[in-house]
Design an enzyme around this catalytic site. Structure first.
Site, PDB file in Angstrom:
ATOM      1  N   GLY A 177       1.857   1.941  -5.161  1.00  0.00           N
ATOM      2  CA  GLY A 177       0.534   2.179  -4.607  1.00  0.00           C
ATOM      3  C   GLY A 177       0.592   2.311  -3.103  1.00  0.00           C
ATOM      4  O   GLY A 177       1.633   2.084  -2.467  1.00  0.00           O
ATOM      5  N   ALA A 178      -0.554   2.655  -2.509  1.00  0.00           N
ATOM      6  CA  ALA A 178      -0.669   2.791  -1.061  1.00  0.00           C
ATOM      7  C   ALA A 178      -2.044   2.301  -0.640  1.00  0.00           C
ATOM      8  O   ALA A 178      -3.023   2.447  -1.384  1.00  0.00           O
ATOM      9  CB  ALA A 178      -0.463   4.240  -0.625  1.00  0.00           C
TER      10      ALA A 178
ATOM     11  N   LYS B 129       6.926  -3.516   0.465  1.00  0.00           N
ATOM     12  CA  LYS B 129       5.814  -2.907   1.202  1.00  0.00           C
ATOM     13  C   LYS B 129       6.330  -2.423   2.544  1.00  0.00           C
ATOM     14  O   LYS B 129       6.843  -3.199   3.348  1.00  0.00           O
ATOM     15  CB  LYS B 129       4.669  -3.904   1.401  1.00  0.00           C
ATOM     16  CG  LYS B 129       3.589  -3.383   2.356  1.00  0.00           C
ATOM     17  CD  LYS B 129       2.366  -4.276   2.413  1.00  0.00           C
ATOM     18  CE  LYS B 129       1.457  -4.025   1.240  1.00  0.00           C
ATOM     19  NZ  LYS B 129       0.134  -4.667   1.400  1.00  0.00           N
TER      20      LYS B 129
ATOM     21  N   ASP C 215      -6.780 -11.831   3.907  1.00  0.00           N
ATOM     22  CA  ASP C 215      -7.204 -10.616   3.201  1.00  0.00           C
ATOM     23  C   ASP C 215      -7.225 -10.873   1.701  1.00  0.00           C
ATOM     24  O   ASP C 215      -6.793 -10.037   0.897  1.00  0.00           O
ATOM     25  CB  ASP C 215      -6.264  -9.451   3.532  1.00  0.00           C
ATOM     26  CG  ASP C 215      -6.870  -8.091   3.155  1.00  0.00           C
ATOM     27  OD1 ASP C 215      -8.106  -8.014   3.035  1.00  0.00           O
ATOM     28  OD2 ASP C 215      -6.112  -7.129   2.981  1.00  0.00           O
TER      29      ASP C 215
END
Length: 474
Positions: free
Chosen positions: A25-26, A46, A140
């Protein structure tokens, strides 16, 4: 698991000691790849976007912060395994978790409820307790950072936002986070601490239970305004969990519980430990609800046992009282032989610093300044010329440079900043701009005027914003 998307032609094939197999994913922070280590174990790597950290000092600071994240206990979290830099881009390697994110699962299969929601709440808050115990703040926490692995929910990306915040503070004041899950103090640019994570946890539980955000809005700025000034929408969340979540979504961080406190509230109370029997035979044990007289032999034996216990207790109390009682005259002698003891009233006074030459760098006072005059008042023998004479450092100190006006920051500048960082949508919110990758503002960040000014005038020294005006210099 779904088929792994292949690598793009621009993607690296190897990062550090890890061979890349495809894209997981991004997002706003970087691209996540699936890789294999030298023992052929799957890992998640990542690779951060190049624009996030552009200076060598910031990269070094970032990697130092990631090292702290490695100390977090691995239960309920994806353990950080490695980190490094490739082509000036930092990367982080963590344990691979085979499962979708909570964000994807809720959108596909619907909200959680009952025991599944309880397990999710307990596992995720336990993970936050471990993260906080390791000296790390997630910053986050959101549904996208909770993976539903085969062994249960696992929290990922902890510590990365903190590392980004501290690293980017060397050259910007950008706020890292997702507007729908950022605490009010975090949106205001204040330091995010563990209580901010608890706000994000509460908002995540609302999404898991209802499929919608606790603070609604059609744009990132509207969501941010709702977080700052609105009340959370908990419709669909019931029972004790609703009250716990409500306390976590308090505007005042001091009124929010800690992760450990929430974990204690979510777990069922433990039954009290049974009282050990005093050598009672099976015939002597009676059901609790039955009242029956003991046989004479049993009654007599029980009385002897109770009397023995009582006697031992009395002796212990007498011995303890005797050992704590002061000897006659001892307190008086102790007080008189230790005149330096501090009294309770002196504990709260500001002590005068000692004049020890080994600990004080302050020069001895001038004898002429402190010698009393005939009238009994101190006087100085220095002449006015001597007193007015500045020291060498004062004479050489240059005048501060006057800040240079670089122009007004426009809404178009703020929008261009978002587009340059990969965010097609933006909403201006006073001096701040909320950038997002989708119209709902689920995936984005908030940047203040100073951050945009430093991006626009990257070649100028000491750029900052005064209101919406970019200035250079002190």
């Amino acid at each position: 698991m779904a088929e792994l998307p292949p690598l793009l032609p621009t993607d690296p094939k190897i990062i550090g000691h890890y061979r890349l197999e495809g894209r997981l994913g991004a997002g706003g922070q970087g691209t996540v790849y699936q890789g294999r280590d030298e023992q052929e174990r799957r890992t998640a790597i990542k690779l951060l976007h190049p624009h996030l950290i552009t200076h060598e000092a910031a990269r070094t600071h970032f990697l130092a912060e990631v090292e702290i994240a490695k100390r977090v206990a691995p239960f309920c979290t994806a353990q950080v395994l490695d980190s490094g830099v490739i082509n000036d881009q930092p990367y982080i390697v963590s344990e691979f978790v085979d499962g979708p994110s909570l964000q994807t699962s809720v959108k596909k299969d619907g909200p959680r409820g009952g025991a599944a929601l309880d397990r999710l709440a307990i596992n995720t808050v336990t993970a936050l307790a471990a993260i906080h115990a390791g000296g790390v703040v997630h910053r986050d926490f959101k549904p996208g950072n909770v993976l539903l692995g085969p062994d249960g929910p696992v929290v990922i990306d902890f510590g990365i936002s903190r590392a980004l915040d501290l690293s980017q503070s060397l050259n910007s004041s950008q706020v890292v986070g997702t507007p729908g899950y950022m605490a009010p103090e975090h949106i205001d640019g204040q330091t995010a601490d563990p209580k901010a994570d608890m706000f994000a946890w509460g908002a995540t539980m609302v999404f898991a239970a209802t499929g919608k955000r606790a603070f609604g809005g059609t744009s990132a700025s509207a969501v941010a305004m709702a977080v700052l000034h609105g009340e959370p929408d908990l419709d669909g969340l019931e029972g004790d969990l609703a009250e716990i979540v409500r306390s976590c979504l308090e505007k005042d961080p001091a009124r929010r519980p800690t992760a450990t406190e929430v974990g204690d509230l979510l777990r069922p109370p433990q039954s009290p430990a049974p009282i050990p029997a005093l050598n009672i035979t099976e015939q002597e044990q009676q059901p609790p609800a039955t009242i029956q007289a003991d046989p004479p032999a049993t009654s007599q034996r029980r009385r002897h046992q109770i009397a023995a216990i009582a006697a031992i207790t009395v002796v212990a109390i007498i011995a303890l009282t005797y050992s704590l009682a002061p000897e006659p005259g001892k307190d008086k002698d102790k007080t008189s032989s230790h005149p330096q003891n501090i009294t309770p009233s002196s504990t709260f006074k500001n002590p005068t610093p000692s004049a020890s030459p080994t600990t004080s760098s302050k020069p001895a006072p001038n004898r002429r300044e402190t010698e009393p005059s005939k009238s009994g008042t101190p006087h100085r023998s220095d002449s006015p010329r001597e007193r007015a004479s500045p020291g060498p450092s004062a004479a050489k100190k240059p005048a501060p440079a006057k800040p240079r006006n670089l122009g007004t920051l426009t809404s178009q500048d703020q929008g261009n900043y978002c587009k340059a960082h990969g965010y097609p949508y933006h909403v201006v919110l006073g001096d701040q701009v909320a950038c997002s990758r989708d119209p709902d503002g689920d995936d984005g960040k908030i940047a203040d005027a100073t951050t945009v000014c430093r991006w626009k005038h990257s070649g100028q020294p000491n750029v900052h914003a005064e209101g919406k005006t970019c200035v250079s210099g002190s």
